[in-house]
Scaffold this motif. Structure first.
Motif, short mmCIF file in Angstrom:
data_model
loop_
_atom_site.label_atom_id
_atom_site.label_comp_id
_atom_site.label_asym_id
_atom_site.label_seq_id
_atom_site.Cartn_x
_atom_site.Cartn_y
_atom_site.Cartn_z
N UNK A 140 0.82 -1.22 0.00
CA UNK A 140 0.00 0.00 0.00
C UNK A 140 0.85 1.27 0.00
N UNK A 141 1.96 1.25 0.73
CA UNK A 141 2.82 2.44 0.78
C UNK A 141 3.46 2.70 -0.58
N UNK A 142 3.85 1.63 -1.27
CA UNK A 142 4.44 1.80 -2.60
C UNK A 142 3.42 2.39 -3.58
N UNK A 143 2.16 1.97 -3.48
CA UNK A 143 1.13 2.51 -4.37
C UNK A 143 0.96 4.01 -4.11
N UNK A 144 0.97 4.39 -2.81
CA UNK A 144 0.85 5.81 -2.47
C UNK A 144 2.06 6.59 -2.99
N UNK A 145 3.24 5.98 -2.90
CA UNK A 145 4.46 6.62 -3.40
C UNK A 145 4.37 6.90 -4.90
N UNK A 146 3.81 5.94 -5.64
CA UNK A 146 3.73 6.11 -7.09
C UNK A 146 2.71 7.20 -7.46
N UNK A 147 1.61 7.26 -6.73
CA UNK A 147 0.62 8.32 -7.00
C UNK A 147 1.23 9.69 -6.69
N UNK A 148 1.96 9.76 -5.55
CA UNK A 148 2.53 11.04 -5.14
C UNK A 148 3.57 11.53 -6.15
N UNK A 149 4.43 10.59 -6.62
CA UNK A 149 5.44 11.01 -7.60
C UNK A 149 4.79 11.53 -8.89
N UNK A 150 3.76 10.81 -9.34
CA UNK A 150 3.08 11.23 -10.57
C UNK A 150 2.45 12.62 -10.40
N UNK A 151 1.83 12.83 -9.23
CA UNK A 151 1.19 14.12 -8.92
C UNK A 151 2.22 15.25 -8.95
N UNK A 152 3.37 15.02 -8.28
CA UNK A 152 4.41 16.05 -8.21
C UNK A 152 4.95 16.34 -9.61
N UNK A 153 5.05 15.30 -10.43
CA UNK A 153 5.56 15.47 -11.79
C UNK A 153 4.55 16.21 -12.67
N UNK A 190 10.20 17.47 7.54
CA UNK A 190 9.46 16.59 6.62
C UNK A 190 10.31 16.19 5.40
N UNK A 191 10.96 17.16 4.79
CA UNK A 191 11.69 16.88 3.54
C UNK A 191 13.00 16.13 3.80
N UNK A 192 13.42 16.06 5.06
CA UNK A 192 14.69 15.38 5.37
C UNK A 192 14.46 13.96 5.92
N UNK A 193 13.20 13.57 6.08
CA UNK A 193 12.92 12.27 6.71
C UNK A 193 13.33 11.11 5.80
N UNK A 194 13.69 9.97 6.38
CA UNK A 194 14.07 8.80 5.58
C UNK A 194 12.90 8.30 4.72
N UNK A 195 13.20 7.88 3.51
CA UNK A 195 12.16 7.42 2.59
C UNK A 195 11.74 5.98 2.90
N UNK A 196 10.42 5.71 2.77
CA UNK A 196 9.91 4.34 2.87
C UNK A 196 9.64 3.81 1.46
N UNK A 197 8.96 4.62 0.67
CA UNK A 197 8.70 4.32 -0.75
C UNK A 197 8.65 5.68 -1.42
N UNK A 198 9.79 6.17 -1.85
CA UNK A 198 9.92 7.57 -2.24
C UNK A 198 8.89 7.98 -3.29
#
Lengths: 384, 92
Positions: A140-153, A190-198
Protein backbone atom coordinates in the motif's frame (compact mmCIF):
# COMPACT_ATOMS: atom_id res chain seq x y z
CA UNK A 1 -36.08 5.88 10.77
CA UNK A 2 -33.54 8.58 11.63
CA UNK A 3 -30.41 7.44 13.46
CA UNK A 4 -28.42 9.09 16.27
CA UNK A 5 -25.20 8.36 18.14
CA UNK A 6 -25.84 8.19 21.90
CA UNK A 7 -22.55 6.79 23.18
CA UNK A 8 -18.86 6.93 22.27
CA UNK A 9 -15.64 5.52 23.69
CA UNK A 10 -12.08 4.71 22.64
CA UNK A 11 -8.75 3.38 23.86
CA UNK A 12 -5.43 5.08 23.25
CA UNK A 13 -3.68 4.23 19.98
CA UNK A 14 -0.33 2.67 20.90
CA UNK A 15 1.77 -0.46 20.76
CA UNK A 16 -0.48 -2.35 23.20
CA UNK A 17 1.82 -5.34 23.62
CA UNK A 18 0.27 -6.46 26.89
CA UNK A 19 -3.32 -6.39 25.64
CA UNK A 20 -5.19 -8.61 23.18
CA UNK A 21 -7.53 -7.64 20.35
CA UNK A 22 -10.57 -8.75 22.34
CA UNK A 23 -9.53 -6.79 25.44
CA UNK A 24 -9.07 -3.57 23.47
CA UNK A 25 -12.43 -4.05 21.71
CA UNK A 26 -14.25 -4.76 24.98
CA UNK A 27 -12.73 -1.72 26.71
CA UNK A 28 -13.94 0.63 23.95
CA UNK A 29 -17.31 -1.14 23.68
CA UNK A 30 -17.99 -0.92 27.42
CA UNK A 31 -16.96 2.74 27.47
CA UNK A 32 -19.42 3.53 24.67
CA UNK A 33 -22.27 1.62 26.35
CA UNK A 34 -21.54 3.33 29.69
CA UNK A 35 -21.51 6.71 27.91
CA UNK A 36 -25.00 5.89 26.58
CA UNK A 37 -26.15 4.72 30.03
CA UNK A 38 -26.72 1.18 28.69
CA UNK A 39 -25.49 -2.24 29.77
CA UNK A 40 -26.19 -4.03 26.50
CA UNK A 41 -27.18 -3.54 22.86
CA UNK A 42 -29.35 -5.50 20.44
CA UNK A 43 -26.56 -6.00 17.89
CA UNK A 44 -22.78 -5.66 17.60
CA UNK A 45 -21.01 -4.78 14.34
CA UNK A 46 -17.22 -4.96 14.29
CA UNK A 47 -14.96 -3.08 11.89
CA UNK A 48 -11.60 -4.80 11.46
CA UNK A 49 -9.26 -5.06 8.48
CA UNK A 50 -6.48 -7.49 9.25
CA UNK A 51 -7.62 -9.85 12.05
CA UNK A 52 -7.08 -12.83 9.74
CA UNK A 53 -3.50 -11.88 8.83
CA UNK A 54 -2.28 -9.90 11.90
CA UNK A 55 -3.91 -12.06 14.58
CA UNK A 56 -4.92 -15.36 12.90
CA UNK A 57 -8.43 -14.61 14.11
CA UNK A 58 -11.76 -14.37 12.31
CA UNK A 59 -15.38 -14.37 13.61
CA UNK A 60 -14.72 -11.25 15.67
CA UNK A 61 -18.42 -10.51 16.24
CA UNK A 62 -19.03 -13.54 18.40
CA UNK A 63 -15.54 -13.33 19.96
CA UNK A 64 -16.01 -9.76 21.18
CA UNK A 65 -19.67 -10.23 22.20
CA UNK A 66 -18.50 -13.16 24.34
CA UNK A 67 -15.65 -11.12 25.86
CA UNK A 68 -18.20 -8.39 26.73
CA UNK A 69 -20.68 -10.95 28.13
CA UNK A 70 -23.35 -9.88 25.64
CA UNK A 71 -24.58 -13.45 25.42
CA UNK A 72 -26.58 -14.41 22.37
CA UNK A 73 -26.81 -11.06 20.57
CA UNK A 74 -26.55 -10.58 16.80
CA UNK A 75 -22.84 -9.98 16.14
CA UNK A 76 -20.55 -10.06 13.09
CA UNK A 77 -17.71 -8.17 11.49
CA UNK A 78 -17.63 -5.95 8.42
CA UNK A 79 -14.50 -5.87 6.23
CA UNK A 80 -13.43 -3.40 3.57
CA UNK A 81 -9.69 -3.08 4.21
CA UNK A 82 -8.87 0.18 5.97
CA UNK A 83 -12.46 1.33 5.37
CA UNK A 84 -13.72 -1.48 7.63
CA UNK A 85 -14.61 0.92 10.45
CA UNK A 86 -16.57 3.09 8.03
CA UNK A 87 -18.53 0.16 6.59
CA UNK A 88 -19.26 -1.18 10.11
CA UNK A 89 -20.75 2.22 10.95
CA UNK A 90 -22.74 2.02 7.71
CA UNK A 91 -23.95 -1.45 8.71
CA UNK A 92 -25.10 -0.20 12.12
CA UNK A 93 -26.78 2.78 10.47
CA UNK A 94 -28.67 0.54 8.01
CA UNK A 95 -29.74 -1.85 10.79
CA UNK A 96 -31.19 0.92 12.97
CA UNK A 97 -32.62 2.95 10.05
CA UNK A 98 -34.48 -0.13 8.79
CA UNK A 99 -36.20 -0.58 12.14
CA UNK A 100 -34.87 -4.13 12.45
CA UNK A 101 -32.42 -3.28 15.26
CA UNK A 102 -33.22 -0.82 18.05
CA UNK A 103 -29.77 -0.27 19.57
CA UNK A 104 -26.52 -1.13 17.79
CA UNK A 105 -22.99 -1.15 19.19
CA UNK A 106 -20.32 -0.55 16.53
CA UNK A 107 -16.71 -1.30 17.46
CA UNK A 108 -13.64 -0.72 15.29
CA UNK A 109 -10.57 -2.64 16.43
CA UNK A 110 -7.11 -3.42 15.09
CA UNK A 111 -4.15 -5.18 16.75
CA UNK A 112 -1.24 -4.59 14.40
CA UNK A 113 1.95 -4.63 16.43
CA UNK A 114 2.10 -8.29 17.46
CA UNK A 115 3.92 -8.90 14.18
CA UNK A 116 6.75 -6.72 12.90
CA UNK A 117 8.89 -6.02 9.84
CA UNK A 118 8.31 -7.88 6.55
CA UNK A 119 5.65 -10.11 8.15
CA UNK A 120 3.49 -7.06 8.88
CA UNK A 121 4.10 -5.64 5.41
CA UNK A 122 2.84 -8.95 3.93
CA UNK A 123 -0.14 -9.04 6.26
CA UNK A 124 -1.17 -5.50 5.22
CA UNK A 125 -0.65 -6.00 1.50
CA UNK A 126 -3.61 -8.42 1.22
CA UNK A 127 -5.83 -5.37 0.63
CA UNK A 128 -4.23 -4.90 -2.82
CA UNK A 129 -5.07 -6.99 -5.91
CA UNK A 130 -3.24 -10.22 -5.08
CA UNK A 131 -3.01 -11.47 -8.69
CA UNK A 132 -1.88 -8.24 -10.36
CA UNK A 133 -0.26 -6.04 -7.68
CA UNK A 134 0.65 -8.15 -4.65
CA UNK A 135 2.32 -10.82 -6.79
CA UNK A 136 4.70 -8.18 -8.16
CA UNK A 137 5.82 -7.13 -4.66
CA UNK A 138 3.56 -4.08 -4.36
CA UNK A 139 2.58 -2.67 -0.94
CA UNK A 140 0.00 0.00 0.00
CA UNK A 141 2.82 2.44 0.78
CA UNK A 142 4.44 1.80 -2.60
CA UNK A 143 1.13 2.51 -4.37
CA UNK A 144 0.85 5.81 -2.47
CA UNK A 145 4.46 6.62 -3.40
CA UNK A 146 3.73 6.11 -7.09
CA UNK A 147 0.62 8.32 -7.00
CA UNK A 148 2.53 11.04 -5.14
CA UNK A 149 5.44 11.01 -7.60
CA UNK A 150 3.08 11.23 -10.57
CA UNK A 151 1.19 14.12 -8.92
CA UNK A 152 4.41 16.05 -8.21
CA UNK A 153 5.56 15.47 -11.79
CA UNK A 154 2.27 16.38 -13.47
CA UNK A 155 1.59 19.52 -11.46
CA UNK A 156 5.20 20.58 -10.78
CA UNK A 157 4.78 20.42 -6.98
CA UNK A 158 7.77 19.92 -4.64
CA UNK A 159 7.90 17.64 -1.61
CA UNK A 160 7.85 20.48 0.91
CA UNK A 161 4.40 21.54 -0.32
CA UNK A 162 2.86 18.60 1.57
CA UNK A 163 4.63 19.32 4.85
CA UNK A 164 1.84 21.36 6.45
CA UNK A 165 -0.52 18.36 6.47
CA UNK A 166 1.87 16.46 8.78
CA UNK A 167 2.65 19.56 10.87
CA UNK A 168 -1.08 20.16 11.42
CA UNK A 169 -1.71 16.51 12.34
CA UNK A 170 1.06 16.56 14.95
CA UNK A 171 -0.01 19.99 16.28
CA UNK A 172 -3.42 18.44 17.03
CA UNK A 173 -2.11 15.05 18.16
CA UNK A 174 0.30 16.72 20.60
CA UNK A 175 -2.66 17.76 22.80
CA UNK A 176 -4.59 14.48 22.41
CA UNK A 177 -3.74 12.23 25.39
CA UNK A 178 -4.82 9.15 23.38
CA UNK A 179 -2.57 9.85 20.37
CA UNK A 180 0.27 7.51 19.41
CA UNK A 181 2.91 10.16 18.55
CA UNK A 182 2.44 13.34 20.57
CA UNK A 183 5.53 15.13 19.30
CA UNK A 184 5.24 18.34 17.31
CA UNK A 185 6.88 18.37 13.88
CA UNK A 186 9.43 21.11 13.15
CA UNK A 187 9.23 22.99 9.87
CA UNK A 188 11.81 21.57 7.48
CA UNK A 189 11.94 18.10 9.09
CA UNK A 190 9.46 16.59 6.62
CA UNK A 191 11.69 16.88 3.54
CA UNK A 192 14.69 15.38 5.37
CA UNK A 193 12.92 12.27 6.71
CA UNK A 194 14.07 8.80 5.58
CA UNK A 195 12.16 7.42 2.59
CA UNK A 196 9.91 4.34 2.87
CA UNK A 197 8.70 4.32 -0.75
CA UNK A 198 9.92 7.57 -2.24
CA UNK A 199 8.61 10.25 -2.24
CA UNK A 200 6.61 8.85 0.75
CA UNK A 201 8.78 9.21 3.86
CA UNK A 202 8.59 8.27 7.51
CA UNK A 203 7.11 11.71 8.31
CA UNK A 204 4.48 11.32 5.58
CA UNK A 205 2.98 7.82 6.01
CA UNK A 206 0.87 7.12 9.11
CA UNK A 207 2.19 4.67 11.72
CA UNK A 208 0.42 1.33 12.37
CA UNK A 209 -1.12 1.32 15.83
CA UNK A 210 -3.27 -0.88 18.07
CA UNK A 211 -6.55 0.47 19.33
CA UNK A 212 -10.32 0.23 19.51
CA UNK A 213 -13.11 2.80 19.26
CA UNK A 214 -16.86 2.32 19.67
CA UNK A 215 -20.16 4.09 19.26
CA UNK A 216 -23.76 3.29 20.17
CA UNK A 217 -26.53 3.96 17.63
CA UNK A 218 -30.25 4.17 18.19
CA UNK A 219 -33.40 5.71 16.69
CA UNK A 220 -33.34 9.50 16.86
CA UNK A 221 -36.87 9.62 18.36
CA UNK A 222 -35.69 7.80 21.50
CA UNK A 223 -32.13 9.21 21.53
CA UNK A 224 -33.12 12.32 23.50
CA UNK A 225 -34.32 10.13 26.37
CA UNK A 226 -31.01 8.24 26.50
CA UNK A 227 -28.35 10.88 26.08
CA UNK A 228 -28.15 14.57 26.94
CA UNK A 229 -26.40 15.38 23.66
CA UNK A 230 -27.23 12.88 20.92
CA UNK A 231 -25.45 13.39 17.59
CA UNK A 232 -27.54 12.78 14.48
CA UNK A 233 -26.23 10.90 11.45
CA UNK A 234 -27.56 13.11 8.66
CA UNK A 235 -26.36 10.78 5.91
CA UNK A 236 -24.24 7.76 5.05
CA UNK A 237 -22.75 6.83 1.65
CA UNK A 238 -20.39 4.08 0.46
CA UNK A 239 -18.95 4.23 -3.08
CA UNK A 240 -16.36 2.16 -4.91
CA UNK A 241 -13.91 2.86 -7.74
CA UNK A 242 -11.95 0.62 -10.13
CA UNK A 243 -10.12 -1.66 -7.71
CA UNK A 244 -6.64 -1.14 -9.13
CA UNK A 245 -4.93 2.19 -9.63
CA UNK A 246 -3.62 1.04 -13.04
CA UNK A 247 -7.17 0.57 -14.37
CA UNK A 248 -8.40 4.08 -13.55
CA UNK A 249 -8.67 6.49 -16.44
CA UNK A 250 -6.96 9.14 -14.30
CA UNK A 251 -5.17 7.72 -11.23
CA UNK A 252 -4.91 11.25 -9.78
CA UNK A 253 -8.69 11.59 -9.51
CA UNK A 254 -10.37 9.81 -6.56
CA UNK A 255 -13.77 9.18 -8.12
CA UNK A 256 -15.20 7.31 -5.12
CA UNK A 257 -14.21 10.19 -2.81
CA UNK A 258 -16.07 12.60 -5.07
CA UNK A 259 -19.14 10.30 -5.39
CA UNK A 260 -19.32 9.36 -1.74
CA UNK A 261 -18.99 12.95 -0.50
CA UNK A 262 -21.44 14.45 -3.01
CA UNK A 263 -24.01 11.71 -2.31
CA UNK A 264 -23.66 12.23 1.46
CA UNK A 265 -24.02 16.02 1.12
CA UNK A 266 -27.06 15.65 -1.17
CA UNK A 267 -28.75 13.13 1.16
CA UNK A 268 -28.07 15.37 4.16
CA UNK A 269 -29.47 18.25 2.10
CA UNK A 270 -26.61 20.56 3.02
CA UNK A 271 -23.97 22.48 1.09
CA UNK A 272 -20.26 21.80 1.51
CA UNK A 273 -19.91 25.25 3.09
CA UNK A 274 -22.04 24.09 6.05
CA UNK A 275 -19.43 21.48 7.05
CA UNK A 276 -17.50 22.80 10.06
CA UNK A 277 -14.81 20.13 10.34
CA UNK A 278 -13.33 17.28 8.34
CA UNK A 279 -11.84 13.95 9.33
CA UNK A 280 -10.56 12.33 6.14
CA UNK A 281 -8.31 9.42 5.30
CA UNK A 282 -4.97 11.16 5.83
CA UNK A 283 -2.82 8.00 6.00
CA UNK A 284 -0.54 9.66 3.40
CA UNK A 285 -0.33 13.40 2.67
CA UNK A 286 -1.03 12.74 -1.02
CA UNK A 287 -4.41 11.22 -0.06
CA UNK A 288 -5.28 14.38 1.86
CA UNK A 289 -4.44 16.56 -1.16
CA UNK A 290 -6.34 14.31 -3.62
CA UNK A 291 -9.36 13.97 -1.29
CA UNK A 292 -9.65 17.75 -0.87
CA UNK A 293 -9.56 18.08 -4.66
CA UNK A 294 -12.14 15.34 -5.26
CA UNK A 295 -14.49 16.87 -2.67
CA UNK A 296 -14.25 20.26 -4.37
CA UNK A 297 -12.28 22.08 -1.66
CA UNK A 298 -9.69 23.03 -4.28
CA UNK A 299 -9.15 22.79 -8.01
CA UNK A 300 -7.19 19.89 -9.51
CA UNK A 301 -3.49 20.01 -8.69
CA UNK A 302 -3.97 22.53 -5.86
CA UNK A 303 -5.08 20.35 -2.91
CA UNK A 304 -1.63 20.82 -1.34
CA UNK A 305 -2.35 24.56 -1.01
CA UNK A 306 -4.35 23.80 2.17
CA UNK A 307 -1.02 22.73 3.71
CA UNK A 308 0.67 26.10 3.14
CA UNK A 309 2.14 28.02 6.11
CA UNK A 310 2.32 24.95 8.32
CA UNK A 311 -1.33 24.12 7.65
CA UNK A 312 -2.58 27.44 9.08
CA UNK A 313 -5.91 27.20 7.19
CA UNK A 314 -6.65 23.68 8.52
CA UNK A 315 -5.86 24.34 12.20
CA UNK A 316 -8.55 23.67 14.84
CA UNK A 317 -9.66 27.32 14.98
CA UNK A 318 -9.19 28.09 11.27
CA UNK A 319 -11.24 27.97 8.07
CA UNK A 320 -11.35 24.17 7.64
CA UNK A 321 -10.37 22.21 10.79
CA UNK A 322 -8.78 18.94 9.61
CA UNK A 323 -7.52 15.90 11.57
CA UNK A 324 -8.49 17.59 14.82
CA UNK A 325 -7.25 14.79 17.12
CA UNK A 326 -4.08 14.19 15.08
CA UNK A 327 -5.51 12.19 12.19
CA UNK A 328 -3.92 8.94 11.04
CA UNK A 329 -0.44 10.52 11.13
CA UNK A 330 -0.24 11.55 14.80
CA UNK A 331 -3.17 9.83 16.57
CA UNK A 332 -1.97 6.70 14.75
CA UNK A 333 -3.52 4.39 12.17
CA UNK A 334 -5.35 1.41 13.70
CA UNK A 335 -6.39 0.37 10.16
CA UNK A 336 -9.87 -1.15 10.42
CA UNK A 337 -10.66 0.89 13.54
CA UNK A 338 -9.76 4.26 12.00
CA UNK A 339 -13.28 4.93 10.68
CA UNK A 340 -14.74 4.57 14.19
CA UNK A 341 -11.99 6.74 15.70
CA UNK A 342 -13.10 9.43 13.25
CA UNK A 343 -16.73 8.99 14.40
CA UNK A 344 -15.86 9.16 18.12
CA UNK A 345 -13.65 12.22 17.60
CA UNK A 346 -16.40 13.95 15.59
CA UNK A 347 -18.97 13.15 18.31
CA UNK A 348 -16.71 14.72 20.97
CA UNK A 349 -16.27 17.81 18.76
CA UNK A 350 -20.01 18.21 18.11
CA UNK A 351 -20.83 17.82 21.82
CA UNK A 352 -18.26 20.51 22.61
CA UNK A 353 -16.44 17.91 24.68
CA UNK A 354 -13.16 17.66 22.78
CA UNK A 355 -11.10 19.41 25.47
CA UNK A 356 -7.80 20.79 24.19
CA UNK A 357 -8.68 19.42 20.72
CA UNK A 358 -11.93 21.39 20.46
CA UNK A 359 -12.71 23.08 17.14
CA UNK A 360 -14.71 26.10 18.35
CA UNK A 361 -18.40 26.07 17.49
CA UNK A 362 -18.38 22.92 15.35
CA UNK A 363 -21.97 21.85 14.55
CA UNK A 364 -21.57 19.67 11.45
CA UNK A 365 -18.79 17.19 10.71
CA UNK A 366 -17.94 15.19 7.58
CA UNK A 367 -15.99 11.98 8.24
CA UNK A 368 -14.53 9.93 5.41
CA UNK A 369 -12.84 6.53 5.62
CA UNK A 370 -11.00 4.98 2.65
CA UNK A 371 -9.42 1.71 1.59
CA UNK A 372 -6.87 1.04 -1.13
CA UNK A 373 -6.23 4.57 -2.45
CA UNK A 374 -9.93 5.14 -2.89
CA UNK A 375 -11.25 1.77 -4.08
CA UNK A 376 -13.77 1.85 -1.19
CA UNK A 377 -14.82 5.21 0.31
CA UNK A 378 -17.32 5.75 3.13
CA UNK A 379 -18.68 9.19 4.06
CA UNK A 380 -20.89 10.07 7.02
CA UNK A 381 -22.20 13.50 7.92
CA UNK A 382 -22.88 14.11 11.62
CA UNK A 383 -24.66 16.99 13.33
CA UNK A 384 -24.63 17.90 17.02
CA UNK B 1 -16.81 -15.23 -21.77
CA UNK B 2 -13.68 -13.27 -22.60
CA UNK B 3 -11.52 -12.40 -19.63
CA UNK B 4 -9.20 -9.37 -19.52
CA UNK B 5 -6.31 -11.74 -18.83
CA UNK B 6 -6.70 -13.29 -22.30
CA UNK B 7 -6.10 -9.93 -24.00
CA UNK B 8 -2.78 -9.61 -25.85
CA UNK B 9 -0.77 -6.70 -24.55
CA UNK B 10 2.24 -4.91 -25.91
CA UNK B 11 5.57 -5.82 -24.28
CA UNK B 12 6.72 -2.20 -24.77
CA UNK B 13 5.74 0.85 -22.79
CA UNK B 14 6.83 3.87 -20.77
CA UNK B 15 7.06 4.51 -17.05
CA UNK B 16 3.86 6.19 -15.76
CA UNK B 17 5.27 6.36 -12.21
CA UNK B 18 7.62 4.45 -9.94
CA UNK B 19 8.91 4.15 -6.38
CA UNK B 20 11.80 2.48 -4.60
CA UNK B 21 10.49 0.22 -1.81
CA UNK B 22 12.56 0.07 1.38
CA UNK B 23 10.00 -2.08 3.25
CA UNK B 24 9.00 -5.18 1.29
CA UNK B 25 6.63 -8.09 2.02
CA UNK B 26 8.20 -11.25 3.47
CA UNK B 27 8.56 -13.21 0.23
CA UNK B 28 10.22 -10.21 -1.48
CA UNK B 29 12.40 -8.88 1.35
CA UNK B 30 15.55 -10.64 0.09
CA UNK B 31 15.27 -8.48 -3.08
CA UNK B 32 14.64 -5.17 -1.22
CA UNK B 33 15.13 -2.38 -1.96
CA UNK B 34 13.60 -2.75 -5.43
CA UNK B 35 11.85 -0.45 -7.89
CA UNK B 36 8.14 -0.87 -8.56
CA UNK B 37 6.45 0.91 -11.45
CA UNK B 38 3.17 1.43 -13.20
CA UNK B 39 3.96 1.02 -16.90
CA UNK B 40 1.85 2.64 -19.63
CA UNK B 41 1.80 0.11 -22.48
CA UNK B 42 2.24 1.29 -26.07
CA UNK B 43 -1.05 -0.35 -27.13
CA UNK B 44 -2.94 1.18 -24.20
CA UNK B 45 -3.57 0.00 -20.69
CA UNK B 46 -1.24 -0.01 -17.69
CA UNK B 47 0.37 -2.72 -15.57
CA UNK B 48 2.02 -2.71 -12.15
CA UNK B 49 5.40 -4.48 -12.19
CA UNK B 50 8.95 -4.36 -10.89
CA UNK B 51 11.72 -2.76 -12.91
CA UNK B 52 14.83 -4.88 -13.35
CA UNK B 53 18.32 -4.72 -14.91
CA UNK B 54 18.62 -1.01 -14.01
CA UNK B 55 22.02 0.62 -14.49
CA UNK B 56 21.04 3.97 -12.98
CA UNK B 57 18.12 6.15 -11.99
CA UNK B 58 14.90 6.09 -14.04
CA UNK B 59 12.40 8.84 -14.81
CA UNK B 60 8.70 9.10 -15.62
CA UNK B 61 8.36 8.67 -19.39
CA UNK B 62 11.38 6.38 -19.83
CA UNK B 63 10.79 3.49 -22.30
CA UNK B 64 10.81 -0.05 -20.90
CA UNK B 65 10.24 -3.57 -22.25
CA UNK B 66 8.71 -6.66 -20.67
CA UNK B 67 10.85 -9.66 -19.67
CA UNK B 68 10.11 -12.94 -17.88
CA UNK B 69 11.70 -13.21 -14.46
CA UNK B 70 11.40 -15.12 -11.18
CA UNK B 71 9.15 -13.07 -8.87
CA UNK B 72 9.58 -15.01 -5.63
CA UNK B 73 10.37 -18.36 -4.05
CA UNK B 74 8.04 -19.51 -1.30
CA UNK B 75 10.70 -21.15 0.90
CA UNK B 76 12.84 -24.24 0.27
CA UNK B 77 9.82 -26.53 -0.39
CA UNK B 78 7.40 -23.97 -1.81
CA UNK B 79 6.44 -22.71 -5.25
CA UNK B 80 8.79 -20.74 -7.48
CA UNK B 81 6.64 -18.01 -8.99
CA UNK B 82 7.56 -16.55 -12.40
CA UNK B 83 6.03 -13.50 -14.00
CA UNK B 84 6.88 -10.32 -15.84
CA UNK B 85 9.15 -7.43 -14.99
CA UNK B 86 10.21 -4.49 -17.16
CA UNK B 87 13.73 -3.35 -18.07
CA UNK B 88 15.22 -0.47 -20.07
CA UNK B 89 15.28 -1.57 -23.77
CA UNK B 90 18.51 -3.31 -24.76
CA UNK B 91 20.70 -1.10 -26.95
CA UNK B 92 20.86 -2.31 -30.59
Amino acid sequence: MRVSIVGAGMTSVAEHWSRSLRELAAEAGKAALADAGLSTADALYVGNAYGATFNHQTQLGSLIADEMQLKGIEAFSCEAGEASGGVALRCGYLAVASGMVRTALVIGVEKATDIVGPARVSARSVSLDADMEGINGATPTAMAGMVMRRYMDEYGVDLGSFEGFSINAHRNGAVNPLAMYRNRMREGAFVKAPMIADPVSLFDGAPDGDGAAAIVLTRSDVAEDLAPQPVRILSSAVKTDRFMLQDREDPLWLEAVADSASTALANADIAREEVDLLEIHDAFTILTALSLEAMGYSERGRGWSWAQSGGAKIARDAELPLSTFGGHKSRGNPAGASGIYQAVEAVLQLRGGAGANQAPGAKTALIQNMAGLGSTVVTHILRG
Amino acid sequence: MKSGIDTKISPHGTIYSFTRLQEAPEAYSAQAPYTLAIVELDDGGRVTAQLTDLDGPVQIGDPVEMVTRKLRTDGARGMIVYGYKFRPPLKQ
